[in-house]
Design an enzyme around this catalytic site. Structure first.
Site, PDB file in Angstrom:
ATOM      1  CG  ASP A  26    -106.078 -43.670   7.963  1.00 35.74           C
ATOM      2  OD1 ASP A  26    -105.064 -43.303   8.594  1.00 35.74           O
ATOM      3  OD2 ASP A  26    -107.047 -44.254   8.487  1.00 35.74           O
TER       4      ASP A  26
HETATM    5  N1  URA Z   1    -109.486 -41.870  11.946  1.00 31.30           N
HETATM    6  C1  URA Z   1    -109.125 -42.851  11.090  1.00 31.30           C
HETATM    7  O1  URA Z   1    -109.292 -44.034  11.380  1.00 31.30           O
HETATM    8  N2  URA Z   1    -108.564 -42.504   9.930  1.00 31.30           N
HETATM    9  C2  URA Z   1    -108.378 -41.219   9.532  1.00 31.30           C
HETATM   10  O2  URA Z   1    -107.892 -40.953   8.433  1.00 31.30           O
HETATM   11  C3  URA Z   1    -108.778 -40.214  10.433  1.00 31.30           C
HETATM   12  C4  URA Z   1    -109.333 -40.569  11.638  1.00 31.30           C
END
Ligand code: URA
Length: 237
Positions: free
Chosen positions: A103
Site C-alpha cells: 500500500d
Molecule cells: N497487507 C496490507 O494490508 N498492506 C500492505 O501493504 C501489505 C500487506
C-alpha cells in the site's frame, strides 16, 4: 555483442540513441572510452560507464528497494509518485516492475525485476512465499488477538478463513505477522478482523530475504546469494 546493442539491452534507449551516446564519447568500457558503436564485447558482467556513471551488464536485474511511505507500487499511480521514480531511468526503461504491491502508506522490503517469469512465480498464490510484517496498532495487542490471527480469521468477501503463519507481540502496540498469501490489504484486514487497527505497516522479510540496513528510498541489486534465499531458481547473470 556490439556495444550499441549492449547499451540498448541495458535501458539506454533505442539503437540510434545508444549509437549517438557512443559516438560522442560518453561511453567507456573497462575505464577506456570506446566511440565505436559496432565494437564487440563479451557482455557477461562487463563493467562500463555512461556519462561517468558506472554500470555492469546484467541480463536481468533483481532489485531490493526500501519503499518509503507515500509511494504507489503502480507504474501509473493515482495520488502519489510511483516507486519507479526512486530508480535510475535505465532500470525503468528496461521494464523493471515490483513483485506484488505494498500500500502507499506501507514501508519496507519491495522486490523489483524485469524477469517476467520470476515476478510471476513470486506472486503466484500457489507459491506461498512467507512475508513478515511489523504492524503498529491503534489499540494494545492482546494474546487473544495473536491466537485468533494464528487460528484464522474470516475476511469480508472471503469464504475461507485466512491464517497467519506466525503472529508475535513486539510491544504493547506492535506485532509481527507472517503471512503466505497476498490478498488485498491482507494484514490491515486481518488485524481489523480481531478488533484492532493498523496505523503503520512495515515489511521486513520475504522468504529468507531480509530488508537489512537499506535506508528508506534506497535500493540495491540482489546478487546470487540473495536470490538463493528466495525459494525460486533464478538464471545467473
Ligand atoms: N497487507 C496490507 O494490508 N498492506 C500492505 O501493504 C501489505 C500487506
Amino acid at each position: 555483442m556490439q556495444l550499441e546493442r549492449l547499451l540498448q539491452s541495458q535501458g539506454f534507449g533505442s539503437r540510434k540513441t545508444c549509437r549517438a551516446l557512443i559516438e560522442c564519447g560518453a561511453v567507456s568500457v573497462g575505464g577506456v572510452v570506446c566511440d565505436a558503436p559496432k565494437q564487440e564485447f563479451a557482455p557477461h558482467g562487463l563493467a562500463f560507464a555512461v556519462d561517468g556513471q558506472p554500470w555492469r551488464y546484467r541480463e536481468k536485474v533483481y532489485l531490493l528497494l526500501h519503499k518509503p511511505a507515500g509511494y504507489e507500487c503502480s507504474a501509473s499511480p493515482q495520488h502519489h509518485q510511483s516507486v519507479l521514480a526512486l530508480l535510475p531511468a535505465p532500470l525503468v526503461a528496461r521494464g523493471v516492475q515490483p513483485a506484488g504491491r505494498l500500500d502507499q502508506d506501507t514501508t519496507g522490503l519491495l522486490l523489483l525485476s524485469d524477469d517476467g517469469p520470476f515476478l510471476h512465480a513470486l506472486m503466484s498464490p500457489r507459491r506461498h512465499v512467507p512475508k513478515r510484517y511489523l504492524a503498529t496498532t491503534k489499540h494494545p495487542v492482546t494474546e487473544a488477538m495473536l491466537v485468533a490471527l494464528r487460528d484464522g480469521v474470516l475476511l469480508h468477501d472471503e469464504t475461507q478463513p485466512v491464517r497467519a503463519i506466525d503472529a508475535q507481540i513486539e510491544g504493547p502496540h506492535q506485532l509481527w505477522l507472517t503471512i503466505d498469501q497476498g490478498k488485498y490489504h491482507q494484514v490491515k484486514r486481518m488485524v481489523a478482523a480481531v478488533g484492532n487497527r493498523v496505523e503503520q505497516l512495515h515489511r521486513e522479510r520475504l522468504g529468507g530475504l531480509a530488508l537489512g540496513t537499506l535506508a528508506p528510498g534506497a535500493w540495491r541489486y540482489l546478487e546470487e546469494d540473495d536470490l538463493a534465499a528466495i525459494p525460486y531458481p533464478v538464471p545467473q547473470n
